[in-house]
Design a protein around this motif. Sequence first.
Motif, PDB file in Angstrom:
ATOM      1  N   GLN A 161      22.376 -16.343   9.919  1.00  0.00           N
ATOM      2  CA  GLN A 161      22.952 -15.112  10.454  1.00  0.00           C
ATOM      3  C   GLN A 161      24.385 -14.919   9.943  1.00  0.00           C
ATOM      4  O   GLN A 161      24.775 -13.812   9.592  1.00  0.00           O
ATOM      5  CB  GLN A 161      22.954 -15.138  11.979  1.00  0.00           C
ATOM      6  N   ALA A 162      25.149 -16.000   9.913  1.00  0.00           N
ATOM      7  CA  ALA A 162      26.526 -15.914   9.410  1.00  0.00           C
ATOM      8  C   ALA A 162      26.534 -15.498   7.944  1.00  0.00           C
ATOM      9  O   ALA A 162      27.320 -14.627   7.541  1.00  0.00           O
ATOM     10  CB  ALA A 162      27.237 -17.255   9.591  1.00  0.00           C
ATOM     11  N   MET A 163      25.663 -16.094   7.157  1.00  0.00           N
ATOM     12  CA  MET A 163      25.600 -15.742   5.735  1.00  0.00           C
ATOM     13  C   MET A 163      25.177 -14.290   5.543  1.00  0.00           C
ATOM     14  O   MET A 163      25.719 -13.590   4.678  1.00  0.00           O
ATOM     15  CB  MET A 163      24.634 -16.685   5.014  1.00  0.00           C
ATOM     16  N   ASP A 164      24.244 -13.824   6.348  1.00  0.00           N
ATOM     17  CA  ASP A 164      23.796 -12.435   6.254  1.00  0.00           C
ATOM     18  C   ASP A 164      24.926 -11.471   6.610  1.00  0.00           C
ATOM     19  O   ASP A 164      25.108 -10.441   5.957  1.00  0.00           O
ATOM     20  CB  ASP A 164      22.597 -12.179   7.162  1.00  0.00           C
ATOM     21  N   PHE A 165      25.699 -11.804   7.666  1.00  0.00           N
ATOM     22  CA  PHE A 165      26.802 -10.932   8.058  1.00  0.00           C
ATOM     23  C   PHE A 165      27.896 -10.940   7.001  1.00  0.00           C
ATOM     24  O   PHE A 165      28.450  -9.886   6.675  1.00  0.00           O
ATOM     25  CB  PHE A 165      27.363 -11.338   9.426  1.00  0.00           C
ATOM     26  N   GLU A 166      28.185 -12.104   6.439  1.00  0.00           N
ATOM     27  CA  GLU A 166      29.175 -12.178   5.351  1.00  0.00           C
ATOM     28  C   GLU A 166      28.719 -11.309   4.179  1.00  0.00           C
ATOM     29  O   GLU A 166      29.512 -10.552   3.609  1.00  0.00           O
ATOM     30  CB  GLU A 166      29.368 -13.614   4.878  1.00  0.00           C
ATOM     31  N   LYS A 167      27.454 -11.399   3.839  1.00  0.00           N
ATOM     32  CA  LYS A 167      26.914 -10.590   2.743  1.00  0.00           C
ATOM     33  C   LYS A 167      27.061  -9.101   3.052  1.00  0.00           C
ATOM     34  O   LYS A 167      27.431  -8.307   2.190  1.00  0.00           O
ATOM     35  CB  LYS A 167      25.440 -10.956   2.526  1.00  0.00           C
ATOM     36  N   TRP A 168      26.793  -8.703   4.317  1.00  0.00           N
ATOM     37  CA  TRP A 168      26.952  -7.300   4.709  1.00  0.00           C
ATOM     38  C   TRP A 168      28.405  -6.856   4.571  1.00  0.00           C
ATOM     39  O   TRP A 168      28.682  -5.744   4.115  1.00  0.00           O
ATOM     40  CB  TRP A 168      26.462  -7.082   6.147  1.00  0.00           C
ATOM     41  N   LEU A 169      29.348  -7.722   4.961  1.00  0.00           N
ATOM     42  CA  LEU A 169      30.763  -7.361   4.855  1.00  0.00           C
ATOM     43  C   LEU A 169      31.178  -7.085   3.411  1.00  0.00           C
ATOM     44  O   LEU A 169      32.158  -6.386   3.170  1.00  0.00           O
ATOM     45  CB  LEU A 169      31.652  -8.468   5.434  1.00  0.00           C
ATOM     46  N   LYS A 170      30.433  -7.612   2.461  1.00  0.00           N
ATOM     47  CA  LYS A 170      30.754  -7.418   1.050  1.00  0.00           C
ATOM     48  C   LYS A 170      30.068  -6.185   0.455  1.00  0.00           C
ATOM     49  O   LYS A 170      30.236  -5.895  -0.729  1.00  0.00           O
ATOM     50  CB  LYS A 170      30.400  -8.679   0.264  1.00  0.00           C
ATOM     51  N   THR A 171      29.314  -5.459   1.289  1.00  0.00           N
ATOM     52  CA  THR A 171      28.696  -4.201   0.843  1.00  0.00           C
ATOM     53  C   THR A 171      29.695  -3.061   1.038  1.00  0.00           C
ATOM     54  O   THR A 171      30.751  -3.239   1.643  1.00  0.00           O
ATOM     55  CB  THR A 171      27.422  -3.884   1.660  1.00  0.00           C
ATOM     56  N   GLY A 172      29.333  -1.887   0.594  1.00  0.00           N
ATOM     57  CA  GLY A 172      30.195  -0.725   0.791  1.00  0.00           C
ATOM     58  C   GLY A 172      30.469  -0.462   2.270  1.00  0.00           C
ATOM     59  O   GLY A 172      31.607  -0.220   2.668  1.00  0.00           O
ATOM     60  N   ALA A 173      29.435  -0.526   3.101  1.00  0.00           N
ATOM     61  CA  ALA A 173      29.607  -0.294   4.541  1.00  0.00           C
ATOM     62  C   ALA A 173      30.490  -1.384   5.153  1.00  0.00           C
ATOM     63  O   ALA A 173      31.338  -1.105   6.004  1.00  0.00           O
ATOM     64  CB  ALA A 173      28.254  -0.251   5.242  1.00  0.00           C
ATOM     65  N   GLY A 174      30.288  -2.614   4.717  1.00  0.00           N
ATOM     66  CA  GLY A 174      31.107  -3.713   5.222  1.00  0.00           C
ATOM     67  C   GLY A 174      32.562  -3.574   4.816  1.00  0.00           C
ATOM     68  O   GLY A 174      33.473  -3.810   5.614  1.00  0.00           O
ATOM     69  N   ARG A 175      32.808  -3.185   3.583  1.00  0.00           N
ATOM     70  CA  ARG A 175      34.188  -2.968   3.125  1.00  0.00           C
ATOM     71  C   ARG A 175      34.844  -1.818   3.885  1.00  0.00           C
ATOM     72  O   ARG A 175      36.024  -1.878   4.221  1.00  0.00           O
ATOM     73  CB  ARG A 175      34.223  -2.740   1.615  1.00  0.00           C
ATOM     74  N   ASP A 176      34.052  -0.784   4.199  1.00  0.00           N
ATOM     75  CA  ASP A 176      34.582   0.312   5.020  1.00  0.00           C
ATOM     76  C   ASP A 176      34.963  -0.203   6.406  1.00  0.00           C
ATOM     77  O   ASP A 176      35.993   0.189   6.954  1.00  0.00           O
ATOM     78  CB  ASP A 176      33.558   1.441   5.144  1.00  0.00           C
ATOM     79  N   PHE A 177      34.142  -1.080   6.980  1.00  0.00           N
ATOM     80  CA  PHE A 177      34.464  -1.676   8.267  1.00  0.00           C
ATOM     81  C   PHE A 177      35.746  -2.480   8.190  1.00  0.00           C
ATOM     82  O   PHE A 177      36.620  -2.370   9.059  1.00  0.00           O
ATOM     83  CB  PHE A 177      33.307  -2.577   8.735  1.00  0.00           C
ATOM     84  N   ILE A 178      35.900  -3.270   7.144  1.00  0.00           N
ATOM     85  CA  ILE A 178      37.115  -4.092   6.980  1.00  0.00           C
ATOM     86  C   ILE A 178      38.360  -3.214   6.923  1.00  0.00           C
ATOM     87  O   ILE A 178      39.401  -3.564   7.472  1.00  0.00           O
ATOM     88  CB  ILE A 178      36.984  -4.996   5.738  1.00  0.00           C
ATOM     89  N   LYS A 179      38.245  -2.056   6.296  1.00  0.00           N
ATOM     90  CA  LYS A 179      39.393  -1.140   6.198  1.00  0.00           C
ATOM     91  C   LYS A 179      39.841  -0.626   7.562  1.00  0.00           C
ATOM     92  O   LYS A 179      40.977  -0.184   7.711  1.00  0.00           O
ATOM     93  CB  LYS A 179      39.053   0.044   5.294  1.00  0.00           C
ATOM     94  N   THR A 180      38.974  -0.687   8.575  1.00  0.00           N
ATOM     95  CA  THR A 180      39.333  -0.225   9.922  1.00  0.00           C
ATOM     96  C   THR A 180      40.043  -1.307  10.731  1.00  0.00           C
ATOM     97  O   THR A 180      40.565  -1.019  11.812  1.00  0.00           O
ATOM     98  CB  THR A 180      38.098   0.230  10.723  1.00  0.00           C
ATOM     99  N   LEU A 181      40.079  -2.540  10.225  1.00  0.00           N
ATOM    100  CA  LEU A 181      40.673  -3.641  10.979  1.00  0.00           C
ATOM    101  C   LEU A 181      42.198  -3.539  10.969  1.00  0.00           C
ATOM    102  O   LEU A 181      42.787  -3.215   9.938  1.00  0.00           O
ATOM    103  CB  LEU A 181      40.254  -4.978  10.374  1.00  0.00           C
ATOM    104  N   PRO A 182      42.820  -3.844  12.097  1.00  0.00           N
ATOM    105  CA  PRO A 182      44.291  -3.874  12.113  1.00  0.00           C
ATOM    106  C   PRO A 182      44.797  -5.101  11.372  1.00  0.00           C
ATOM    107  O   PRO A 182      44.208  -6.167  11.474  1.00  0.00           O
ATOM    108  CB  PRO A 182      44.630  -3.939  13.600  1.00  0.00           C
ATOM    109  N   TYR A 183      45.850  -4.943  10.643  1.00  0.00           N
ATOM    110  CA  TYR A 183      46.443  -6.067   9.922  1.00  0.00           C
ATOM    111  C   TYR A 183      47.560  -6.604  10.752  1.00  0.00           C
ATOM    112  O   TYR A 183      48.425  -7.217  10.442  1.00  0.00           O
ATOM    113  CB  TYR A 183      46.954  -5.666   8.548  1.00  0.00           C
TER     114      TYR A 183
END
Length: 82
Positions: free
Chosen positions: A60-82
């Motif tokens: 599950q962790a590997m699958d979620f990491e893989k998703w974060l590296k997709t376009g949708a995942g990168r869009d999600f990362i851009k919403t995170l506060p730094y």
Amino acid sequence: MLMIYTVYVLYAPAYDKHYTGFTANIELRLKSHNEFGKDWTARHRPWKLIYTRDFDNKVQAMDFEKWLKTGAGRDFIKTLPY
């Protein structure tokens, strides 16, 4: 014994770079990115931990990491506060 796997996102403010990975020991892994090695993450130090999500299953962790590296995942990362 239950093994916890953590998916994490790091941010390097000096370079405006993100790094996504997973580990069974987040404290040691963050130290590794910031202090050891000569790989890509070493060139962009220091790293700041901006997101974690825990899983009790490595797949599950590997699958979620893989998703974060997709376009949708990168869009999600851009919403995170730094």
